[in-house]
Design an enzyme around this catalytic site. Structure first.
Site, mmCIF file in Angstrom:
data_model
loop_
_atom_site.group_PDB
_atom_site.id
_atom_site.type_symbol
_atom_site.label_atom_id
_atom_site.label_comp_id
_atom_site.label_asym_id
_atom_site.label_seq_id
_atom_site.Cartn_x
_atom_site.Cartn_y
_atom_site.Cartn_z
ATOM 1 N N MET A 22 0.837 -1.173 0.000
ATOM 2 C CA MET A 22 0.000 0.000 0.000
ATOM 3 C C MET A 22 0.886 1.242 0.000
ATOM 4 S SD MET A 22 -2.881 -1.344 0.048
ATOM 5 C CE MET A 22 -3.426 -3.005 0.285
ATOM 6 N N PRO A 23 0.879 2.027 -1.038
ATOM 7 C CA PRO A 23 1.737 3.207 -1.096
ATOM 8 C C PRO A 23 1.307 4.289 -0.101
ATOM 9 C CG PRO A 23 1.004 2.577 -3.279
ATOM 10 C CD PRO A 23 0.212 1.783 -2.304
ATOM 11 N N HIS A 24 2.301 4.816 0.600
ATOM 12 C CA HIS A 24 2.099 5.953 1.485
ATOM 13 C C HIS A 24 3.104 7.004 1.064
ATOM 14 C CE1 HIS A 24 1.413 8.446 4.959
ATOM 15 N NE2 HIS A 24 2.711 8.437 5.215
#
Length: 83
Positions: free
Chosen positions: A1-3
């Site tokens: 999940m990109p942050h």
């Protein structure tokens, strides 16, 4: 999940637009749905930039930078290299 974490000084409206555009770029580039992307924007007063951000996060980790800044000591290192 990109942050995505962005440190800058800007107006709230600019932050919202930037977050929308970064999220859209991540979904296009990596193929994630927009629900998988989170964006954090941390404000820094411009007069504190060198002490709070540049020295500890940029200058201290030149090997981790994907893109070098065009200002400060690192702009002069490795000129001509694609960062």
């Amino acid at each position: 999940m990109p942050h995505i974490a962005v440190t800058m000084h800007s107006a709230d409206a600019e932050k919202a637009e930037l977050a929308d555009r970064l999220s859209a770029a991540v979904t296009r580039t990596l193929g994630y749905g927009s629900e998988a992307v989170s964006v954090l924007v941390e404000d820094v007063v411009p007069s504190q930039w060198m002490d709070q951000i540049y020295r500890p996060q940029i200058d201290a980790h030149p090997g981790r930078l994907v893109k070098r800044p065009g200002y400060g000591p690192l702009s002069e290192q490795n000129e001509g290299e694609h960062s």
